[in-house]
Design an enzyme around this catalytic site. Structure first.
Site, PDB file in Angstrom:
ATOM      1  N   SER A  55       8.509 -17.942  37.670  1.00 24.93           N
ATOM      2  CA  SER A  55       8.411 -17.428  38.630  1.00 24.93           C
ATOM      3  C   SER A  55       7.052 -17.428  39.539  1.00 24.93           C
ATOM      4  O   SER A  55       6.856 -17.558  40.621  1.00 24.93           O
ATOM      5  CB  SER A  55       8.398 -15.591  38.665  1.00 24.93           C
ATOM      6  OG  SER A  55       7.334 -15.254  37.591  1.00 24.93           O
ATOM      7  N   ARG A  79      23.480 -28.351  49.050  1.00 24.68           N
ATOM      8  CA  ARG A  79      23.784 -27.516  47.755  1.00 24.68           C
ATOM      9  C   ARG A  79      22.720 -26.871  47.125  1.00 24.68           C
ATOM     10  O   ARG A  79      22.698 -25.738  46.355  1.00 24.68           O
ATOM     11  CB  ARG A  79      24.639 -28.459  46.782  1.00 24.68           C
ATOM     12  CG  ARG A  79      25.814 -28.774  47.423  1.00 24.68           C
ATOM     13  CD  ARG A  79      26.837 -29.817  46.706  1.00 24.68           C
ATOM     14  NE  ARG A  79      27.162 -29.212  45.317  1.00 24.68           N
ATOM     15  CZ  ARG A  79      27.615 -29.478  44.494  1.00 24.68           C
ATOM     16  NH1 ARG A  79      27.886 -30.728  44.238  1.00 24.68           N
ATOM     17  NH2 ARG A  79      27.914 -28.961  43.064  1.00 24.68           N
ATOM     18  N   HIS A  80      21.418 -27.383  46.996  1.00 27.25           N
ATOM     19  CA  HIS A  80      20.313 -26.776  46.647  1.00 27.25           C
ATOM     20  C   HIS A  80      19.658 -25.580  47.559  1.00 27.25           C
ATOM     21  O   HIS A  80      19.113 -25.681  48.447  1.00 27.25           O
ATOM     22  CB  HIS A  80      19.019 -27.897  46.346  1.00 27.25           C
ATOM     23  CG  HIS A  80      19.723 -28.708  45.328  1.00 27.25           C
ATOM     24  ND1 HIS A  80      19.156 -28.842  44.205  1.00 27.25           N
ATOM     25  CD2 HIS A  80      19.982 -30.000  45.614  1.00 27.25           C
ATOM     26  CE1 HIS A  80      19.741 -29.731  43.658  1.00 27.25           C
ATOM     27  NE2 HIS A  80      20.083 -30.691  44.485  1.00 27.25           N
ATOM     28  N   ASN A 158       9.905 -24.474  46.982  1.00 26.95           N
ATOM     29  CA  ASN A 158       8.778 -24.272  46.008  1.00 26.95           C
ATOM     30  C   ASN A 158       8.852 -25.025  44.726  1.00 26.95           C
ATOM     31  O   ASN A 158       9.603 -25.778  44.422  1.00 26.95           O
ATOM     32  CB  ASN A 158       8.738 -22.764  45.891  1.00 26.95           C
ATOM     33  CG  ASN A 158       9.917 -22.092  45.062  1.00 26.95           C
ATOM     34  OD1 ASN A 158      10.402 -22.910  43.940  1.00 26.95           O
ATOM     35  ND2 ASN A 158      10.868 -20.994  45.520  1.00 26.95           N
ATOM     36  N   ARG A 169      18.506 -34.379  39.989  1.00 24.11           N
ATOM     37  CA  ARG A 169      18.711 -35.540  40.888  1.00 24.11           C
ATOM     38  C   ARG A 169      17.922 -36.873  40.365  1.00 24.11           C
ATOM     39  O   ARG A 169      18.225 -37.980  40.925  1.00 24.11           O
ATOM     40  CB  ARG A 169      18.424 -35.112  42.178  1.00 24.11           C
ATOM     41  CG  ARG A 169      19.162 -34.158  42.771  1.00 24.11           C
ATOM     42  CD  ARG A 169      20.797 -34.123  43.007  1.00 24.11           C
ATOM     43  NE  ARG A 169      21.243 -33.277  43.255  1.00 24.11           N
ATOM     44  CZ  ARG A 169      22.651 -33.083  43.792  1.00 24.11           C
ATOM     45  NH1 ARG A 169      23.309 -34.069  43.426  1.00 24.11           N
ATOM     46  NH2 ARG A 169      23.282 -32.046  44.415  1.00 24.11           N
TER      47      ARG A 169
END
Length: 226
Positions: A55, A79-80, A158, A169
């Site tokens: 996080s 799609r991300h 981020n 990818r």
């Protein structure tokens, strides 16, 4: 294809370590940011990356400009969902001076296939231009434009999402165009945060391939954190 790193959080590794250390420190984040020794930053990052407490990686972000890619690529890219995108609009931009397209190598390498591709693209663009000339709005004429249409896009992610993106990818099983883009993005990001991005990329960079029967059979050498 051209990929440029427009901006990233200044000193991203220190920013991430500061956010993590704040949970256990009696002082504020600004003091930690200024006074934490470099060896402590590295120690905190090692704990974060080793424990999976990701996080804190969300406190650093990167913005890339990408030109010369296809709409086929950007349809995959968006799609991300934990990311921000701004793309050249086919609604407001009229391609009256010609439309650049992206031709796959598999097509370009075959003379017959390349001719078929060129003919189809030329027909689509000619029909698009005829609709514009007839007064059809660009937002409607664009329905004729192919996935091969060249586009430009700005991407912000981020660090946590970037690592996830690279994991998917950069893999050899990813589609060739978005894989190329992902590797270029990783090459730009890695020097800015070498510890965080040390083993970024396809899962086989870090260990065994998770693809099972679908594996490409050509894993990268495993890299362990020192």
């Amino acid at each position: 294809m051209h990929v440029e790193l427009l901006y990233h959080t200044p000193d991203p590794e220190r920013a991430i370590a500061t956010a993590a250390r704040l949970c256990y420190a009696p002082v504020g984040a600004s003091e930690l940011m200024e006074t934490m020794p470099e060896e402590r930053v590295r120690s905190v990052l090692s704990t974060i990356m080793g424990s999976g407490h990701f996080s804190t990686l969300e406190h650093a972000s990167y913005t890339f400009a990408v030109d010369g890619v296809s709409r086929a690529l950007t349809h995959q890219l968006v799609r991300h969902r934990i990311a921000s995108f701004n793309q050249q609009s086919q609604r407001y931009v009229k391609f009256t001076d010609g439309l650049a397209t992206i031709k796959p190598e598999s097509v370009a390498a075959d003379e017959g296939a390349s001719a078929v591709f060129d003919e189809a693209v030329r027909a689509a663009i000619e029909a698009y231009e005829r609709l514009l000339a007839a007064g059809i709005p660009a937002e409607d004429a664009r329905y004729l434009l192919p996935n091969a249409a060249e586009t430009k896009i700005v991407i912000t992610m981020n660090v946590r999402e970037l690592l996830h993106f690279f994991s998917l990818r950069c893999c050899n099983r990813a589609q060739w165009e978005i894989r190329d883009m992902a590797h270029r993005m990783l090459d730009l990001a890695k020097p800015t945060a070498p510890f965080v991005f040390m083993d970024a990329g396809a899962p086989c960079v870090r260990g065994a391939c998770p693809e099972g029967k679908m594996t490409c059979g050509h894993p990268f050498p495993h890299v362990s954190r020192g």
